[in-house]
Motif scaffolding. Structure first.
Motif, PDB file in Angstrom:
ATOM      1  N   LYS A 286      -2.591  10.239   5.101  1.00  0.00           N
ATOM      2  CA  LYS A 286      -2.313   9.091   4.230  1.00  0.00           C
ATOM      3  C   LYS A 286      -1.591   9.961   2.938  1.00  0.00           C
ATOM      4  O   LYS A 286      -2.317  10.692   2.349  1.00  0.00           O
ATOM      5  CB  LYS A 286      -3.363   8.367   4.010  1.00  0.00           C
TER       6      LYS A 286
ATOM      7  N   GLU B  14       1.374   3.800  -4.015  1.00  0.00           N
ATOM      8  CA  GLU B  14       1.504   2.618  -4.027  1.00  0.00           C
ATOM      9  C   GLU B  14       2.930   2.249  -4.917  1.00  0.00           C
ATOM     10  O   GLU B  14       4.062   1.374  -4.667  1.00  0.00           O
ATOM     11  CB  GLU B  14       0.539   1.762  -4.706  1.00  0.00           C
TER      12      GLU B  14
ATOM     13  N   ARG C 173     -11.206   2.708  -2.784  1.00  0.00           N
ATOM     14  CA  ARG C 173     -10.133   2.924  -1.619  1.00  0.00           C
ATOM     15  C   ARG C 173      -9.887   1.541  -0.575  1.00  0.00           C
ATOM     16  O   ARG C 173     -10.861   0.913  -0.587  1.00  0.00           O
ATOM     17  CB  ARG C 173     -10.784   3.979  -0.553  1.00  0.00           C
ATOM     18  N   GLY C 174      -8.916   1.348  -0.336  1.00  0.00           N
ATOM     19  CA  GLY C 174      -8.300   0.231   0.567  1.00  0.00           C
ATOM     20  C   GLY C 174      -8.303  -0.865  -0.514  1.00  0.00           C
ATOM     21  O   GLY C 174      -7.993  -2.013  -0.057  1.00  0.00           O
ATOM     22  N   GLY C 175      -7.780  -0.613  -1.910  1.00  0.00           N
ATOM     23  CA  GLY C 175      -7.945  -1.703  -2.823  1.00  0.00           C
ATOM     24  C   GLY C 175      -6.835  -2.558  -3.073  1.00  0.00           C
ATOM     25  O   GLY C 175      -6.513  -3.650  -3.948  1.00  0.00           O
ATOM     26  N   SER C 176      -5.597  -2.200  -2.297  1.00  0.00           N
ATOM     27  CA  SER C 176      -4.438  -3.045  -2.453  1.00  0.00           C
ATOM     28  C   SER C 176      -4.846  -4.433  -1.860  1.00  0.00           C
ATOM     29  O   SER C 176      -4.121  -5.402  -2.127  1.00  0.00           O
ATOM     30  CB  SER C 176      -3.320  -2.545  -1.576  1.00  0.00           C
TER      31      SER C 176
ATOM     32  N   THR D 258      -1.810   8.752   0.063  1.00  0.00           N
ATOM     33  CA  THR D 258      -3.027   8.745  -0.844  1.00  0.00           C
ATOM     34  C   THR D 258      -3.911   9.743  -0.841  1.00  0.00           C
ATOM     35  O   THR D 258      -4.401  10.297  -1.906  1.00  0.00           O
ATOM     36  CB  THR D 258      -3.852   7.412  -0.637  1.00  0.00           C
TER      37      THR D 258
ATOM     38  N   SER E  45       0.870  -1.313   0.009  1.00  0.00           N
ATOM     39  CA  SER E  45       0.051   0.075   0.047  1.00  0.00           C
ATOM     40  C   SER E  45       0.826   1.253  -0.084  1.00  0.00           C
ATOM     41  O   SER E  45       2.156   1.216   0.180  1.00  0.00           O
ATOM     42  CB  SER E  45      -0.830   0.084   1.360  1.00  0.00           C
TER      43      SER E  45
ATOM     44  N   PHE F 153      -3.710  -1.740  -5.321  1.00  0.00           N
ATOM     45  CA  PHE F 153      -4.519  -0.524  -5.565  1.00  0.00           C
ATOM     46  C   PHE F 153      -4.846  -0.018  -7.273  1.00  0.00           C
ATOM     47  O   PHE F 153      -5.835   0.251  -7.509  1.00  0.00           O
ATOM     48  CB  PHE F 153      -3.998   0.785  -4.738  1.00  0.00           C
TER      49      PHE F 153
HETATM   50  N1  ASP Z   1      -3.743   3.414  -0.754  1.00  0.00           N
HETATM   51  C1  ASP Z   1      -5.044   3.303  -1.031  1.00  0.00           C
HETATM   52  C2  ASP Z   1      -6.048   3.795  -0.016  1.00  0.00           C
HETATM   53  O1  ASP Z   1      -5.521   4.712   0.903  1.00  0.00           O
HETATM   54  C3  ASP Z   1      -5.233   1.784  -1.137  1.00  0.00           C
HETATM   55  C4  ASP Z   1      -4.826   0.938   0.012  1.00  0.00           C
HETATM   56  O2  ASP Z   1      -4.343   1.291   0.952  1.00  0.00           O
HETATM   57  O3  ASP Z   1      -5.275  -0.220   0.099  1.00  0.00           O
HETATM   58  O4  ASP Z   1      -7.130   3.677   0.021  1.00  0.00           O
END
Ligand code: ASP
Length: 451
Positions: free
Chosen positions: A48, A116, A195-198, A50, A37, A170
């Motif tokens: 963050k 990423e 979001r969170g897609g890693s 991102t 990530s 991601f």
């Molecule tokens: N960096 C991206 C986010 O903050 C993806 C991830 O962390 O999975 O959503």
């Protein structure tokens, strides 16, 4: 044995966290493929990477000066590179390129993906692993949806003869008809997952390389039976099935991206949620199916607040063909998704999300009257839904009885009960103000009394 390991943003937030992650990778030769990530928060009030990158893009598209924000991003990566003594990644030219793209009006997805991408470059350099850009192997269709089949073929081929690699999470690339098309338009074709897609990337790679396990390293030691913000120091879930997880995730339990289970599920690969800050903890195993009994009758308890319910009464409703469909039509016409529809002989109730419903409530009400002509219609707000989930519940007599007597003892008024036909979950509706008390009461009866 092959393991795919994915590290979340907090596990790669600075050089110290990087070192922990690298130690974990080096501790086991089977950990051959690493998905990263972007750097997450180092402390509570940190930002963050991102989020900063999205801000750069927003500033650039408003014509504002984005360089100050981009400088903050660069400082994060420079700190990591210096802390790890990685000199082989040319951050100056990487950032010059990002700046140029932002100036030229590049899409938000490209900007967001750079977190990423750069973290992956640093991690690969530090580990001495090959860097395989996700843009090479992860494909999206021109309409933006993920192309699972093409991705699986490309990733499997690319990684077939690779011993060790780091793949940024991601994002991927939107396909063109001609795969050998001019690569200069690649930045514009970068596409991210939500979001969170890693987490999803890790799962895709695990499927492509037929991994034995997909380890997802984060900052908690797995899933807890209940939300730690509601129940103090809750017990850990040792093993949970994909289906149970879907139910809990839907009801708000979040550790893993909801869509991350689909690729590995196709291959029957287990996911192991682990804690980078406590690598000795076993974490939680997410599996297709298991003969292992869970420690408690219920596997997990989760819930969400802010629901409305619309109670509808009509004499002889049960013999009026098409009544429920007509009522639900009123919601569909307003594009409102319906959560639960418990019904009686002459009554039915529709649960919806308050924020989705409130703006359109009067249109829905008048349409229900027009379509279904009920005798009575009443709206209630500020309700909460709680899901009690457990594969062990169906073979256990008295589970529902225990839940409701616990709630009665805690003076919680139960407004709705809905048991899924799989008997994997029981959904309970309560007043919003009783939400926390209800979860604690259910937790105590199934967990505290057993411990
Ligand atoms: N960096 C991206 C986010 O903050 C993806 C991830 O962390 O999975 O959503």
């Amino acid at each position: 044995m092959t393991k795919v390991v994915k590290f979340g943003g907090s596990s790669l937030a600075d050089a110290a966290q990087f070192n922990k992650a690298c130690e974990i990778v080096r501790a086991d030769r089977a950990r051959r493929f690493v998905v990263d990530s972007a750097p997450g928060k180092r402390a509570g009030d940190d930002e963050k990477v991102t989020d900063l990158l999205y801000r750069c893009h927003a500033e650039a598209s408003e014509g504002a000066d984005f360089r100050k924000t981009l400088q903050k991003v660069k400082a994060r990566f420079t700190d990591i590179a210096e802390g790890l003594q990685v000199t082989s990644v040319d951050l100056d030219s990487e950032f010059a390129e990002i700046e140029k793209q932002l100036q030229n009006g590049i899409c938000a997805d490209y900007a967001a993906s750079r977190g990423e991408y750069l973290n992956g470059k640093l991690l690969a350099a530090h580990l001495g692993f090959e860097f395989v850009d996700a843009a090479e192997i992860i494909r999206f269709l021109p309409d933006g949806s993920f192309d699972a089949d093409t991705t699986n073929v490309l990733a499997a081929m690319r990684l077939e003869n690779t011993e060790h690699a780091v793949i940024p999470g991601f994002y991927g690339l939107i396909a063109t008809r001609d795969e050998d098309a001019d690569a200069t338009d690649e930045p514009a074709r970068i596409r991210t997952f939500s979001r969170g897609g890693s987490d999803i990337t890790g799962s895709i790679i695990a499927r492509a390389v037929h991994a034995d396990v997909y380890e997802n390293w984060t900052d908690v030691s797995g899933f807890m039976v209940a939300d730690p913000r509601v129940v103090e120091n809750p017990a850990r879930i040792e093993t949970i099935t994909y289906l149970e997880l879907r139910e809990l995730a839907y009801m708000g339990a979040s550790v893993l991206h909801e869509d991350a289970i689909f690729p590995v599920r196709k291959e029957g690969i287990p996911i192991n949620i682990r804690n980078t800050n406590a690598p000795e903890d076993e974490g939680t195993w997410i599996v297709e199916s298991t003969a292992k009994k869970s420690r408690f009758t219920v596997t997990g308890i989760a819930g969400k607040k802010d629901f409305c319910c619309i109670n509808i009464e009509k004499d002889m409703m049960n013999s009026e063909v098409g009544f429920i469909r007509r009522v639900l039509q009123a919601f569909e016409d307003q594009n409102i998704s319906v959560e639960h529809v418990p019904s009686g002989i002459d009554t039915m109730t529709v649960f919806v999300h308050q924020d989705e419903f409130i703006e359109k409530e009067q249109q829905v009400v008048s349409e229900i009257h027009r379509l279904a002509k009920p005798d009575l219609l009443e709206i209630e707000s500020d309700l909460a839904l709680i899901a009690v989930v457990g594969r062990g519940m169906k073979s256990m007599r008295g589970t529902a009885g225990r839940i409701f007597s616990a709630l009665a003892h805690a003076s919680v008024n139960v407004r709705m009960i809905d048991q899924g036909s799989s008997e994997l979950n029981i959904i309970i509706g309560v007043e919003g103000r009783d939400f926390e008390r209800a979860i604690r009461a259910i937790y105590d009866i199934f967990v505290t009394t057993v411990l």
